[in-house]
Design a protein around this motif. Structure first.
Motif, short mmCIF file in Angstrom:
data_model
loop_
_atom_site.label_atom_id
_atom_site.label_comp_id
_atom_site.label_asym_id
_atom_site.label_seq_id
_atom_site.Cartn_x
_atom_site.Cartn_y
_atom_site.Cartn_z
N GLN A 106 0.82 -1.20 0.00
CA GLN A 106 0.00 0.00 0.00
C GLN A 106 0.86 1.26 0.00
O GLN A 106 1.68 1.46 0.89
CB GLN A 106 -0.93 0.00 1.20
N SER A 108 0.22 4.33 0.64
CA SER A 108 -0.01 5.34 1.67
C SER A 108 0.87 5.17 2.89
O SER A 108 0.97 6.07 3.73
CB SER A 108 -1.49 5.33 2.09
N GLN A 109 1.54 4.03 3.00
CA GLN A 109 2.42 3.78 4.15
C GLN A 109 3.72 4.58 4.07
O GLN A 109 4.45 4.67 5.05
CB GLN A 109 2.76 2.29 4.22
N GLU A 111 5.76 8.00 3.45
CA GLU A 111 5.50 9.43 3.65
C GLU A 111 6.49 10.34 2.93
O GLU A 111 6.12 11.41 2.48
CB GLU A 111 5.53 9.72 5.15
#
Length: 123
Positions: A106, A108-109, A111
Motif C-alpha cells: 500500500q 499510503s504507508q 510518507e
C-alpha cells in the motif's frame, strides 16, 4: 526528516541490468522502511519492492519477483534496487520512498518521497 534522493537510472537494452540507489541525509532514514515505486506515462504509480528498516524483511511485486533485488545499508543511509533481465514494460520513473511500513504494498504507508529517476528499457 528523511528526504530520499534517487540515482542510477538510464537507458538499457532489454535483458540488461541497472542498479538504482536511494540515499538520504540524516540518521532518521534508518528508522524507516523504504520502498521503490514506479510510474509509467499515463499510468498510476505502482509498488515495486520494499525493505524493512532492519533489512530483514522484503516484499516484491509479482511483476518483478525473481528479477529485482532490494537491499539496504543503514551505515550509508542507502537503499538499493538491483534490476536484472529488464523488459521494455519496466520503463518508468522510479521513486524511492520512506515510511512506517506495515508489510504490504500500500502506497499510503510511505510518507517521504524522492523526485524520481528515469529508467528506459529499449526492445
Amino acid at each position: 526528516q528523511a528526504q530520499p534522493v534517487e540515482s542510477g537510472g538510464g537507458l538499457v537494452q532489454a535483458g540488461g541490468s541497472l542498479s538504482l540507489s536511494c540515499a538520504a541525509s540524516g540518521r532518521a532514514f534508518s528508522v524507516y522502511a523504504v520502498g521503490w515505486f514506479r510510474q509509467a506515462p499515463g499510468q498510476e504509480r505502482e509498488f515495486v519492492a520494499a525493505v524493512s528498516r532492519s533489512g530483514d524483511n522484503t516484499l516484491y511485486a509479482d511483476s518483478v519477483k525473481g528479477r529485482f533485488t532490494i537491499s539496504r545499508d543503514n551505515a550509508k543511509y542507502s537503499v538499493y534496487l538491483q534490476m536484472n533481465s529488464l523488459k521494455p514494460e519496466d520503463t518508468a520513473v522510479y521513486y524511492c520512498a520512506a515510511g512506517y511500513w506495515l508489510g504490504t504494498s500500500q502506497i499510503s504507508q510511505f510518507e517521504y518521497w524522492g523526485q524520481g529517476t528515469q529508467v528506459t528499457v529499449s526492445s
